[in-house]
Design an enzyme around this catalytic site. Structure first.
Site, PDB file in Angstrom:
ATOM      1  CB  SER A  14       2.817 -16.378   1.972  1.00 44.86           C
ATOM      2  OG  SER A  14       4.186 -15.655   1.492  1.00 44.86           O
ATOM      3  CE  LYS A  39       5.599 -12.769  -7.492  1.00 44.78           C
ATOM      4  NZ  LYS A  39       5.299 -12.090  -8.620  1.00 44.78           N
ATOM      5  CB  THR A  47       3.654  -7.795   4.678  1.00 42.49           C
ATOM      6  OG1 THR A  47       2.460  -7.970   3.923  1.00 42.49           O
ATOM      7  CG2 THR A  47       3.472  -7.949   5.921  1.00 42.49           C
ATOM      8  CE1 TYR A  49      12.544  -5.793   1.974  1.00 46.97           C
ATOM      9  CE2 TYR A  49      10.616  -6.853   1.014  1.00 46.97           C
ATOM     10  CZ  TYR A  49      11.926  -6.635   1.161  1.00 46.97           C
ATOM     11  OH  TYR A  49      12.814  -7.639   0.686  1.00 46.97           O
ATOM     12  CB  ALA A  50       5.094  -2.700   6.715  1.00 44.59           C
ATOM     13  CD  GLN A  51      10.938   1.929   6.281  1.00 48.35           C
ATOM     14  OE1 GLN A  51      10.820   3.206   6.396  1.00 48.35           O
ATOM     15  NE2 GLN A  51      12.027   1.429   5.608  1.00 48.35           N
ATOM     16  N   GLY A  53       4.082   1.770  10.365  1.00 47.26           N
ATOM     17  CA  GLY A  53       3.246   0.718  11.296  1.00 47.26           C
ATOM     18  C   GLY A  53       1.826   0.702  10.823  1.00 47.26           C
ATOM     19  CD  GLU A 119       3.220   6.752   9.274  1.00 44.45           C
ATOM     20  OE1 GLU A 119       3.044   6.324   7.809  1.00 44.45           O
ATOM     21  OE2 GLU A 119       3.257   5.689  10.031  1.00 44.45           O
ATOM     22  CG  HIS A 235       6.701   6.716   0.748  1.00 44.54           C
ATOM     23  ND1 HIS A 235       7.362   7.755   1.249  1.00 44.54           N
ATOM     24  CD2 HIS A 235       5.951   6.179   1.668  1.00 44.54           C
ATOM     25  CE1 HIS A 235       7.511   7.762   2.445  1.00 44.54           C
ATOM     26  NE2 HIS A 235       6.514   6.724   2.852  1.00 44.54           N
ATOM     27  NE  ARG A 282       2.364   7.787   2.314  1.00 41.75           N
ATOM     28  CZ  ARG A 282       2.455   6.593   2.661  1.00 41.75           C
ATOM     29  NH1 ARG A 282       1.865   5.676   2.146  1.00 41.75           N
ATOM     30  NH2 ARG A 282       2.742   6.530   4.103  1.00 41.75           N
ATOM     31  CG  HIS A 343       4.600   3.572  -0.983  1.00 40.15           C
ATOM     32  ND1 HIS A 343       5.564   2.549  -0.654  1.00 40.15           N
ATOM     33  CD2 HIS A 343       3.752   3.461   0.052  1.00 40.15           C
ATOM     34  CE1 HIS A 343       5.351   2.406   1.035  1.00 40.15           C
ATOM     35  NE2 HIS A 343       4.150   2.792   1.061  1.00 40.15           N
ATOM     36  CD  GLU A 367       0.176  -2.366  -2.396  1.00 39.90           C
ATOM     37  OE1 GLU A 367       0.912  -2.901  -1.239  1.00 39.90           O
ATOM     38  OE2 GLU A 367       0.572  -1.839  -3.050  1.00 39.90           O
ATOM     39  NE  ARG A 378      -1.616   2.619   1.579  1.00 41.60           N
ATOM     40  CZ  ARG A 378      -0.504   2.662   2.310  1.00 41.60           C
ATOM     41  NH1 ARG A 378      -0.740   2.560   3.521  1.00 41.60           N
ATOM     42  NH2 ARG A 378       0.653   2.923   1.798  1.00 41.60           N
TER      43      ARG A 378
HETATM   44  P1  FAD Z   1       2.004  -8.594   0.215  1.00 42.94           P
HETATM   45  O1  FAD Z   1       2.522  -8.457   1.567  1.00 42.94           O
HETATM   46  O2  FAD Z   1       2.766  -7.720  -0.888  1.00 42.94           O
HETATM   47  O3  FAD Z   1       2.158 -10.225   0.001  1.00 42.94           O
HETATM   48  C1  FAD Z   1       1.916 -10.479  -1.547  1.00 42.94           C
HETATM   49  C2  FAD Z   1       2.123 -11.985  -1.705  1.00 42.94           C
HETATM   50  O4  FAD Z   1       1.649 -12.530  -2.888  1.00 42.94           O
HETATM   51  C3  FAD Z   1       3.584 -12.186  -1.498  1.00 42.94           C
HETATM   52  O5  FAD Z   1       3.804 -13.431  -0.947  1.00 42.94           O
HETATM   53  C4  FAD Z   1       4.001 -12.711  -2.975  1.00 42.94           C
HETATM   54  O6  FAD Z   1       5.084 -13.534  -3.054  1.00 42.94           O
HETATM   55  C5  FAD Z   1       2.450 -13.462  -3.222  1.00 42.94           C
HETATM   56  N1  FAD Z   1       2.337 -13.415  -4.899  1.00 42.94           N
HETATM   57  C6  FAD Z   1       2.233 -12.280  -5.735  1.00 42.94           C
HETATM   58  N2  FAD Z   1       2.009 -12.983  -6.613  1.00 42.94           N
HETATM   59  C7  FAD Z   1       1.842 -14.082  -6.662  1.00 42.94           C
HETATM   60  C8  FAD Z   1       1.626 -15.119  -7.847  1.00 42.94           C
HETATM   61  N3  FAD Z   1       1.481 -15.052  -9.131  1.00 42.94           N
HETATM   62  N4  FAD Z   1       1.713 -16.583  -7.369  1.00 42.94           N
HETATM   63  C9  FAD Z   1       1.974 -16.951  -5.957  1.00 42.94           C
HETATM   64  N5  FAD Z   1       2.032 -15.703  -5.159  1.00 42.94           N
HETATM   65  C10 FAD Z   1       2.158 -14.638  -5.604  1.00 42.94           C
HETATM   66  N6  FAD Z   1       1.273  -0.048   4.922  1.00 42.94           N
HETATM   67  C11 FAD Z   1       1.009   0.257   6.273  1.00 42.94           C
HETATM   68  O7  FAD Z   1      -0.228   0.133   6.684  1.00 42.94           O
HETATM   69  N7  FAD Z   1       1.887   0.743   7.247  1.00 42.94           N
HETATM   70  C12 FAD Z   1       3.183   0.791   6.779  1.00 42.94           C
HETATM   71  O8  FAD Z   1       4.174   1.328   7.733  1.00 42.94           O
HETATM   72  C13 FAD Z   1       3.572   0.258   5.441  1.00 42.94           C
HETATM   73  N8  FAD Z   1       5.030   0.732   4.964  1.00 42.94           N
HETATM   74  C14 FAD Z   1       5.264   0.338   3.719  1.00 42.94           C
HETATM   75  C15 FAD Z   1       6.749   0.169   3.539  1.00 42.94           C
HETATM   76  C16 FAD Z   1       7.155  -0.364   2.289  1.00 42.94           C
HETATM   77  C17 FAD Z   1       8.674  -0.542   1.844  1.00 42.94           C
HETATM   78  C18 FAD Z   1       6.218  -1.044   1.460  1.00 42.94           C
HETATM   79  C19 FAD Z   1       6.567  -1.364   0.171  1.00 42.94           C
HETATM   80  C20 FAD Z   1       4.921  -1.011   1.670  1.00 42.94           C
HETATM   81  C21 FAD Z   1       4.486  -0.240   2.877  1.00 42.94           C
HETATM   82  N9  FAD Z   1       3.060  -0.292   3.294  1.00 42.94           N
HETATM   83  C22 FAD Z   1       2.698  -0.067   4.594  1.00 42.94           C
HETATM   84  C23 FAD Z   1       2.221  -0.962   2.408  1.00 42.94           C
HETATM   85  C24 FAD Z   1       1.891  -2.345   3.004  1.00 42.94           C
HETATM   86  O9  FAD Z   1       3.036  -2.946   3.498  1.00 42.94           O
HETATM   87  C25 FAD Z   1       1.179  -3.297   1.922  1.00 42.94           C
HETATM   88  O10 FAD Z   1       0.140  -2.730   1.350  1.00 42.94           O
HETATM   89  C26 FAD Z   1       0.819  -4.588   2.568  1.00 42.94           C
HETATM   90  O11 FAD Z   1       1.692  -5.283   3.381  1.00 42.94           O
HETATM   91  C27 FAD Z   1       0.117  -5.666   1.366  1.00 42.94           C
HETATM   92  O12 FAD Z   1      -0.054  -6.969   2.014  1.00 42.94           O
HETATM   93  P2  FAD Z   1      -0.743  -8.012   0.996  1.00 42.94           P
HETATM   94  O13 FAD Z   1      -0.646  -9.226   2.144  1.00 42.94           O
HETATM   95  O14 FAD Z   1      -1.804  -7.497   0.485  1.00 42.94           O
HETATM   96  O15 FAD Z   1       0.352  -8.168  -0.061  1.00 42.94           O
HETATM   97  C1  SIN Z   2       5.822   4.737   5.869  1.00 46.04           C
HETATM   98  O1  SIN Z   2       6.486   4.147   6.769  1.00 46.04           O
HETATM   99  O2  SIN Z   2       6.285   5.650   5.076  1.00 46.04           O
HETATM  100  C2  SIN Z   2       5.025   3.929   4.910  1.00 46.04           C
HETATM  101  C3  SIN Z   2       3.738   3.960   5.522  1.00 46.04           C
HETATM  102  C4  SIN Z   2       2.619   3.337   4.667  1.00 46.04           C
HETATM  103  O3  SIN Z   2       2.991   3.238   3.560  1.00 46.04           O
HETATM  104  O4  SIN Z   2       1.530   3.231   5.237  1.00 46.04           O
END
Ligand code: FAD
Ligand code: SIN
Length: 518
Positions: A14, A39, A47, A49-51, A53, A119, A235, A282, A343, A367, A378
Site C-alpha cells: 500500500s 503487512k 513512500t 518517508y519520501a522527502q 519529491g 538534487e 544515500h 548519489r 536507501h 521499488e 538511480r
Molecule cells: P513502498 O512505499 O515501500 O510500499 C511497499 C508496501 O508493501 C508497504 O505497504 C508494505 O507494508 C507492503 N509489503 C511489503 N512486503 C509485504 C508482504 N510480504 N505482504 C504484504 N505487504 C507487504 N523517492 C523519490 O522519488 N523521491 C524522494 O524524495 C524519495 N525520498 C525517500 C526518502 C526515504 C527516507 C526513503 C526510504 C525513500 C525515498 N525515496 C524517494 C524512494 C521512494 O520513496 C520509494 O522507492 C517508493 O516510495 C517505493 O514505493 P513502493 O510503492 O514501491 O513501495
Molecule cells: C532525498 O530526499 O534525498 C531522497 C530522494 C530520493 O531518494 O530520490
C-alpha cells in the site's frame, strides 16, 4: 486454512505503486473487485518517508525532456534502457497532473508556479515537493482516495507469504492474517506486486522496518527473472547515530539548497573527488564519503548548513530542522553528523514497459521492480515518478485486454498449521548477523574475496532458516528473515557476476587503483 477468496486484482503493498494502480483499476471498472493486502498499518511504507519529491519537467523554459533524459542516463552510468527513460520522462507531467487532480499539494513559489527543488545529478531545478514531507502527502491522498472507492478492499496486517503458482502462471497469493492468525488463500485474475525495497537487510538504512524484500523473494521463489540486484543505492546523508538502525534522512535537497559536506578538519573533501561537488550523482558522493572515512578512520562526516538562510531553510525543510534540534543540532550553528546508509534498490523483479514480469498474470511495480529506468544508479527523485508511470502502464495494459479467466479452485495444500512457535530471540540473532555481514562484506566498497565469503556464510544462514521454516508455526518475522536472506544471496551472486564497476557497484578488484572512484 480458509477456502479460496476470489478477487479480480490482488495488489500486495500500500505504497505509491500499489495504491495508484488500485485506484486506477477500481475507478475504471466499478464492477471489479480490487483487494489490497499490506503487512503493516496501511500508511507504513517507504513512500510515507519520501522527502525530496518527484522529478518531472515542469518549467519548459529552463528545462526539457532532453535534459531530464540526459541526467537520468548519466546517473545510470551507461546501463539505463534509453527507450524506457524516454517513456518515463515524457509521461511525467501527465502523471503529476493526475496526482494533483486527486488532491496532492505541491509547494509553489510567490508567482504561483511550482517550487522546484534541486538534487544531485540534476542539471536544473525540477523536483516537485511538499516541504520535506512529499511522500507523506502523497500517501495520505492516495489512501483517502482508495478508501472512497467501494470496490477496493484494504486488508491491513495481512502478510503475503508466497505466490500461488499453477501451470507456470500466478493465480494469487497466500496471505497470513496477523491478527486472526489464519492463512487466507486469495485467487486473483492478476496479481500486482508492490512490496517496496530491501533496506532492512543492511540494518543501517533510511528505510522503515517493512523494507525486507518480500516481493522480490516471493517472485524469485516462483521462478520470476530478477535483475540488477548488485546495484544497491546508499544515500550519502543519513543522520549519524552511534548505534545502527533506521536512520533519519537528511534530504539531498538540502545539498541542492547549498549545504556543504565537510570532514572532521572542516575540509570540503568532495571537490577533491568530483568537480560537481555535493551535487554529483548519489553513488559518487556516497563512495567519496566511504573513501574519506576509510582514510580517516572516523565514523561520520558533516553537513554544513551554517552559511544558509535559516528562515528559508526552516520553511523548506521544517521536519529536518526539527529533527536536528531534537538531537541538539541547531543547523545555523552546528554541522549535522551524517553517514551513508542503504536507501534504494535499483534492481528487482524484471518487468517490461507494461510492468509484466516473466510469469503470466504477475505484475510488479515500484521499488520491487526492475524496469531499466535507473541502470546502475538511480537519479534522485526518479523513484516516485517511476511508480506512477508503471502503475499507469499496467492499468492501461490490463484495461485493454478482456479480463482473464477466474483462478481454478486452489487446493489448500501448502501450509500445514504447525503449532511449534519459533523463539523470537533466535530470529533477532539471525537478523543481526545478516545485517552485520551485509554491512561489512557487501557495502559501498566491495571486494571479491569478501563477496565469496559472504556467499558461503549466507548459504549457512539459508540452511538453518530453511530448517526453522519447515518445522515452525507460520511467523511473519521468520518469513521476513528468509526473504532477506534470499535477497542478500541475489545481491551477492549478481555482484560476483559483474566484472566492471558501474554506478552503485564498486569492487576494488576491478578498480584502476585502490582509491579510484571507478
Ligand atoms: P513502498 O512505499 O515501500 O510500499 C511497499 C508496501 O508493501 C508497504 O505497504 C508494505 O507494508 C507492503 N509489503 C511489503 N512486503 C509485504 C508482504 N510480504 N505482504 C504484504 N505487504 C507487504 N523517492 C523519490 O522519488 N523521491 C524522494 O524524495 C524519495 N525520498 C525517500 C526518502 C526515504 C527516507 C526513503 C526510504 C525513500 C525515498 N525515496 C524517494 C524512494 C521512494 O520513496 C520509494 O522507492 C517508493 O516510495 C517505493 O514505493 P513502493 O510503492 O514501491 O513501495
Ligand atoms: C532525498 O530526499 O534525498 C531522497 C530522494 C530520493 O531518494 O530520490
Amino acid at each position: 486454512m480458509s477456502d479460496m477468496v476470489p478477487v479480480d486484482y490482488l495488489v500486495i503493498g500500500s505504497g505509491i505503486a500499489g495504491l495508484s494502480f488500485a485506484i486506477k483499476m477500481a475507478q475504471r471498472f466499478p464492477d471489479r473487485k480490487v483487494l489490497i493486502a499490506t503487512k503493516a498499518d496501511a500508511r507504513e511504507s517507504n513512500t510515507k518517508y519520501a522527502q525530496g519529491g518527484v522529478a518531472t519537467v515542469m518549467d519548459f523554459g529552463k528545462d526539457s525532456y532532453k535534459k531530464h533524459i540526459q541526467d537520468t542516463l548519466e546517473a545510470g552510468d551507461g546501463l539505463c534502457n534509453h527507450k524506457i527513460v524516454e517513456m518515463v520522462v515524457r509521461q511525467g507531467p501527465e502523471r503529476i497532473r493526475e496526482l494533483i487532480g486527486w488532491g496532492v499539494r505541491f509547494d509553489s513559489d510567490s508567482t504561483g508556479n511550482p517550487h522546484l527543488g534541486m538534487e544531485g545529478g540534476h542539471s536544473v531545478h525540477r523536483v516537485l515537493h511538499h516541504k520535506d514531507t512529499t511522500g507523506s502527502e502523497i500517501e495520505n491522498v492516495l489512501l483517502d482516495r482508495a478508501g472512497s472507492l467501494p470496490n477496493i478492499v484494504l486488508w491491513r496486517h495481512h502478510f503475503a507469504l508466497d505466490l500461488i503458482m499453477e501451470e507456470s502462471a500466478c493465480q494469487g497469493a497466500y496471505l497470513y492474517d496477523q491478527l486472526a492468525k489464519t492463512i487466507e488463500v486469495i485467487g486473483a485474475r492478476a496479481t500486482f506486486l508492490a512490496t517496496g525495497g530491501i533496506g532492512r537487510i543492511y540494518g543501517h538504512t533510511t528505510n522503515p522496518p517493512i523494507a525486507t524484500g518480500d516481493g522480490i523473494a516471493m517472485a524469485h521463489r516462483a521462478g520470476a527473472l530478477v535483475r540488477d540486484m548488485e546495484f544497491v543505492q546508499f544515500h550519502p546523508t543519513a543522520f549519524f547515530h552511534p548505534t545502527t538502525g533506521q536512520s533519519f534522512l537528511i534530504s539531498e535537497a538540502v545539498r541542492g539548497f547549498g549545504a556543504h559536506l565537510r570532514n572532521t578538519t572542516g575540509h570540503r573533501f568532495l571537490l577533491d573527488h568530483d568537480q560537481r561537488g555535493e551535487l554529483a550523482p548519489r553513488d559518487v558522493v556516497s563512495r567519496s564519503i566511504a573513501f574519506e572515512l576509510m582514510a580517516s578512520g572516523q565514523s561520520h562526516v558533516f553537513l554544513d548548513c551554517t552559511h544558509l538562510d535559516t528562515d528559508a531553510f526552516k520553511s523548506h525543510f521544517p521536519t529536518i530542522h526539527r529533527k536536528c534540534l531534537d538531537h541538539n543540532i541547531p543547523i545555523d550553528r552546528d554541522w549535522i553528523p551524517v553517514v551513508p546508509a542503504a536507501h534504494y534498490l535499483c534492481g528487482g523483479i524484471a518487468v517490461d514497459g507494461l510492468g509484466r514480469t516473466s510469469i503470466a498474470n504477475l505484475f510488479a511495480c515500484g521499488e520491487c521492480s526492475r524496469t531499466g529506468l535507473h541502470g546502475a544508479n538511480r537519479l534522485a527523485s526518479n523513484s516516485l515518478l517511476e511508480a506512477l508511470v508503471y502503475a499507469h502502464n499496467t492499468y492501461t495494459c490490463l484495461s485493454s485486454h478482456p479480463l482473464g479467466p477466474p483462478p481454478k479452485k486452489i487446493p489448500g495444500r501448502r501450509y500445514k498449521n504447525r503449532s511449534v512457535p519459533v523463539d523470537p530471540s533466535l530470529i533477532e540473532q539471525h537478523v543481526h548477523d545478516l545485517q552485520t555481514l551485509m554491512r561489512n562484506k557487501v557495502g559501498i566498497v566491495r571486494d571479491t574475496t569478501n563477496l565469496q565469503k559472504a556467499a558461503r556464510q549466507l548459504q549457512t544462514h539459508r540452511d538453518k532458516v530453511s530448517g526453522l521454516l519447515s518445522r515452525s508455526a507460520v511467523d511473519p518475522s521468520l518469513y521476513e528473515l528468509g526473504n532477506m536472506i534470499d535477497v542478500a544471496q541475489l545481491i551477492v551472486s549478481q555482484s560476483l557476476q559483474r566484472k566492471e564497476n558501474k554506478g552503485g557497484y564498486y569492487n576494488v578488484d576491478h578498480a584502476e587503483h585502490p582509491t579510484a572512484l571507478k
